[in-house]
Enzyme design. Sequence first.
Site, PDB file in Angstrom:
ATOM      1  N   SER A 163      -0.696  -4.877   8.992  1.00  0.00           N
ATOM      2  CA  SER A 163      -0.841  -3.436   8.839  1.00  0.00           C
ATOM      3  C   SER A 163      -0.786  -2.731  10.178  1.00  0.00           C
ATOM      4  O   SER A 163      -0.844  -1.507  10.215  1.00  0.00           O
ATOM      5  CB  SER A 163      -2.147  -3.123   8.120  1.00  0.00           C
ATOM      6  OG  SER A 163      -3.183  -3.882   8.664  1.00  0.00           O
ATOM      7  N   HIS A 178       5.343  -4.307   4.903  1.00  0.00           N
ATOM      8  CA  HIS A 178       3.951  -3.879   4.739  1.00  0.00           C
ATOM      9  C   HIS A 178       3.697  -3.218   3.376  1.00  0.00           C
ATOM     10  O   HIS A 178       4.159  -2.102   3.122  1.00  0.00           O
ATOM     11  CB  HIS A 178       3.591  -2.913   5.891  1.00  0.00           C
ATOM     12  CG  HIS A 178       2.180  -2.451   5.850  1.00  0.00           C
ATOM     13  ND1 HIS A 178       1.767  -1.207   6.285  1.00  0.00           N
ATOM     14  CD2 HIS A 178       1.046  -3.070   5.409  1.00  0.00           C
ATOM     15  CE1 HIS A 178       0.472  -1.092   6.106  1.00  0.00           C
ATOM     16  NE2 HIS A 178       0.009  -2.203   5.579  1.00  0.00           N
ATOM     17  N   GLU A 219       6.381  -0.335   3.565  1.00  0.00           N
ATOM     18  CA  GLU A 219       6.857   0.070   4.890  1.00  0.00           C
ATOM     19  C   GLU A 219       7.680  -1.082   5.464  1.00  0.00           C
ATOM     20  O   GLU A 219       7.205  -2.226   5.476  1.00  0.00           O
ATOM     21  CB  GLU A 219       5.644   0.285   5.810  1.00  0.00           C
ATOM     22  CG  GLU A 219       5.429   1.685   6.249  1.00  0.00           C
ATOM     23  CD  GLU A 219       4.202   1.841   7.151  1.00  0.00           C
ATOM     24  OE1 GLU A 219       4.289   2.635   8.077  1.00  0.00           O
ATOM     25  OE2 GLU A 219       3.156   1.189   6.942  1.00  0.00           O
ATOM     26  N   ASN A 240      -0.775   3.676   8.482  1.00  0.00           N
ATOM     27  CA  ASN A 240      -2.083   3.487   9.109  1.00  0.00           C
ATOM     28  C   ASN A 240      -2.268   4.316  10.369  1.00  0.00           C
ATOM     29  O   ASN A 240      -3.403   4.605  10.757  1.00  0.00           O
ATOM     30  CB  ASN A 240      -2.322   2.007   9.376  1.00  0.00           C
ATOM     31  CG  ASN A 240      -2.666   1.284   8.089  1.00  0.00           C
ATOM     32  OD1 ASN A 240      -3.326   1.852   7.229  1.00  0.00           O
ATOM     33  ND2 ASN A 240      -2.194   0.062   7.945  1.00  0.00           N
TER      34      ASN A 240
HETATM   35  N1  CAA Z   1      -3.010  -4.528 -10.800  1.00  0.00           N
HETATM   36  C1  CAA Z   1      -2.286  -3.899 -11.743  1.00  0.00           C
HETATM   37  N2  CAA Z   1      -2.535  -2.631 -12.142  1.00  0.00           N
HETATM   38  C2  CAA Z   1      -3.600  -2.018 -11.589  1.00  0.00           C
HETATM   39  C3  CAA Z   1      -4.402  -2.608 -10.618  1.00  0.00           C
HETATM   40  C4  CAA Z   1      -4.074  -3.913 -10.212  1.00  0.00           C
HETATM   41  N3  CAA Z   1      -4.772  -4.555  -9.265  1.00  0.00           N
HETATM   42  N4  CAA Z   1      -5.370  -1.725 -10.262  1.00  0.00           N
HETATM   43  C5  CAA Z   1      -5.172  -0.613 -10.976  1.00  0.00           C
HETATM   44  N5  CAA Z   1      -4.091  -0.784 -11.778  1.00  0.00           N
HETATM   45  C6  CAA Z   1      -3.463   0.213 -12.645  1.00  0.00           C
HETATM   46  C7  CAA Z   1      -4.228   0.493 -13.891  1.00  0.00           C
HETATM   47  O1  CAA Z   1      -3.849  -0.389 -14.933  1.00  0.00           O
HETATM   48  C8  CAA Z   1      -3.808   1.920 -14.193  1.00  0.00           C
HETATM   49  O2  CAA Z   1      -2.532   1.909 -14.823  1.00  0.00           O
HETATM   50  P1  CAA Z   1      -2.034   3.137 -15.781  1.00  0.00           P
HETATM   51  O3  CAA Z   1      -1.820   4.321 -14.886  1.00  0.00           O
HETATM   52  O4  CAA Z   1      -0.785   2.633 -16.391  1.00  0.00           O
HETATM   53  O5  CAA Z   1      -3.132   3.386 -16.750  1.00  0.00           O
HETATM   54  C9  CAA Z   1      -3.662   2.532 -12.829  1.00  0.00           C
HETATM   55  O6  CAA Z   1      -3.474   1.448 -11.925  1.00  0.00           O
HETATM   56  C10 CAA Z   1      -4.894   3.328 -12.436  1.00  0.00           C
HETATM   57  O7  CAA Z   1      -5.996   2.436 -12.517  1.00  0.00           O
HETATM   58  P2  CAA Z   1      -7.436   2.868 -13.041  1.00  0.00           P
HETATM   59  O8  CAA Z   1      -7.308   3.908 -14.127  1.00  0.00           O
HETATM   60  O9  CAA Z   1      -8.213   1.645 -13.348  1.00  0.00           O
HETATM   61  O10 CAA Z   1      -8.131   3.455 -11.776  1.00  0.00           O
HETATM   62  P3  CAA Z   1      -7.881   4.782 -11.007  1.00  0.00           P
HETATM   63  O11 CAA Z   1      -7.222   5.836 -11.818  1.00  0.00           O
HETATM   64  O12 CAA Z   1      -9.213   5.070 -10.419  1.00  0.00           O
HETATM   65  O13 CAA Z   1      -6.854   4.370  -9.867  1.00  0.00           O
HETATM   66  C11 CAA Z   1      -6.220   3.463  -7.779  1.00  0.00           C
HETATM   67  C12 CAA Z   1      -7.107   3.304  -9.002  1.00  0.00           C
HETATM   68  C13 CAA Z   1      -4.769   3.306  -8.190  1.00  0.00           C
HETATM   69  C14 CAA Z   1      -6.623   2.341  -6.833  1.00  0.00           C
HETATM   70  C15 CAA Z   1      -6.429   4.900  -7.163  1.00  0.00           C
HETATM   71  O14 CAA Z   1      -7.790   5.127  -6.956  1.00  0.00           O
HETATM   72  C16 CAA Z   1      -5.709   5.069  -5.848  1.00  0.00           C
HETATM   73  O15 CAA Z   1      -4.519   5.326  -5.806  1.00  0.00           O
HETATM   74  N6  CAA Z   1      -6.472   4.967  -4.719  1.00  0.00           N
HETATM   75  C17 CAA Z   1      -5.897   5.074  -3.358  1.00  0.00           C
HETATM   76  C18 CAA Z   1      -5.274   3.775  -2.987  1.00  0.00           C
HETATM   77  C19 CAA Z   1      -4.686   3.829  -1.624  1.00  0.00           C
HETATM   78  O16 CAA Z   1      -4.699   4.805  -0.908  1.00  0.00           O
HETATM   79  N7  CAA Z   1      -4.121   2.683  -1.232  1.00  0.00           N
HETATM   80  C20 CAA Z   1      -3.516   2.542   0.067  1.00  0.00           C
HETATM   81  C21 CAA Z   1      -4.536   1.993   0.992  1.00  0.00           C
HETATM   82  S1  CAA Z   1      -3.862   1.854   2.611  1.00  0.00           S
HETATM   83  C22 CAA Z   1      -3.152   0.355   2.610  1.00  0.00           C
HETATM   84  O17 CAA Z   1      -3.165  -0.401   1.678  1.00  0.00           O
HETATM   85  C23 CAA Z   1      -2.473   0.029   3.875  1.00  0.00           C
HETATM   86  C24 CAA Z   1      -3.243  -0.813   4.807  1.00  0.00           C
HETATM   87  O18 CAA Z   1      -2.624  -1.517   5.572  1.00  0.00           O
HETATM   88  C25 CAA Z   1      -4.709  -0.732   4.934  1.00  0.00           C
END
Ligand code: CAA
Length: 317
Positions: free
Chosen positions: A145, A166, A178, A216
């Site tokens: 990352s 990424h 990315e 990031n």
């Molecule tokens: N596998 C498969 N599907 C998943 C899943 C997983 N691990 N986790 C969630 N889902 C799916 C659910 O089935 C659901 O699907 P539908 O839309 O078809 O119903 C959808 O994702 C939404 O899930 P939930 O309803 O359970 O939960 P939510 O609405 O609270 O969403 C989230 C959860 C998608 C994580 C949302 O909160 C989100 O987008 N959060 C921000 C995530 C983010 O910013 N990620 C980037 C982080 S930075 C990074 O990763 C880079 C790094 O290097 C650090």
Amino acid sequence: MSFIDLPLPMPRRGAYGPQRFWKEYSMNVQTVGIVGAGQMGNGIAHVFAVAGYNVLLNDISQDSLDAAVALIAKNLDRQVQREKLTAQERDEALARISTTMTLTDLGPTDMIIEAATERETVKTAIFEDLVPHLKPNTILTSNTSSISITRLASRTDRPEKFMGFHFMNPVPVMQLVELIRGIATDDETYQTCLGVVERLGKTAASAEDFPAFIVNRILMPMINEAVYTLYEGVGNVSSIDSAMKLGTNHPMGPLELADFIGLDTCLAIMNVLHDGLADTKYRPCPLLTKYVEAGWLGRKTSRGFYDYRGEAPVPTR
Ligand code: CAA
């Protein structure tokens, strides 16, 4: 065609004209070796298997491999319940995933994605162990990352076939990958990776190889600033997260997101930015350091800015 063609300071891809080659090149990738079965590695294995690739997942712990396969099965089930996959597609995807504790078993694969701990010494040691066993054309990638792709590539025998690949967490849900070229990465490798991202049904964004790339570089200072906001008493955990969720329509507040990513990862990325760009605006908040020193790393240790040990998360400040 899902590719965000961001303006790049170095138009290396342009020299070869529009995307003529990516589909053709990416057909050479059939089997993928993934190093690390943790949070990112299991998500990456999941999406490659669903896209029809044969996946060989490696980890130093059999327990981690077993837990990863169980989690992939659970997440695939969730997709079946939501009618995103059929039961047959789920079963076929699971059947494409094999596991091994022997790193060198990954030698015959066409592409390696390293998704081990975010520590340069660990990643470098993995590449050094792997290289003598690889086919000449195997593409090496890292899901790092923030660590320099050019530097990681320079420790292998094939810097021209090395890319940053990424993914975002949770991998099955997040649309972006990315793609980061090191200084020596050749165009064929880049085009191949573009084609692979397309086959995964995701969208690629190109980033140049500078500390923490794009996502990031922008996200972590925001999270770090949220921790400063907490540290200085401007808000508490709930008010900071509510403010950002309701005030800017972010799906998670910054402190909830930090717990989700892992506070050790957030701190490591801030340190890469601070060291790599030598600007005090990237200094990690002492409170973030304190949480990491306490072993309160977020969801994975059941405690971070929230305590996850009960039924519902409880703010720790
Ligand atoms: N596998 C498969 N599907 C998943 C899943 C997983 N691990 N986790 C969630 N889902 C799916 C659910 O089935 C659901 O699907 P539908 O839309 O078809 O119903 C959808 O994702 C939404 O899930 P939930 O309803 O359970 O939960 P939510 O609405 O609270 O969403 C989230 C959860 C998608 C994580 C949302 O909160 C989100 O987008 N959060 C921000 C995530 C983010 O910013 N990620 C980037 C982080 S930075 C990074 O990763 C880079 C790094 O290097 C650090």
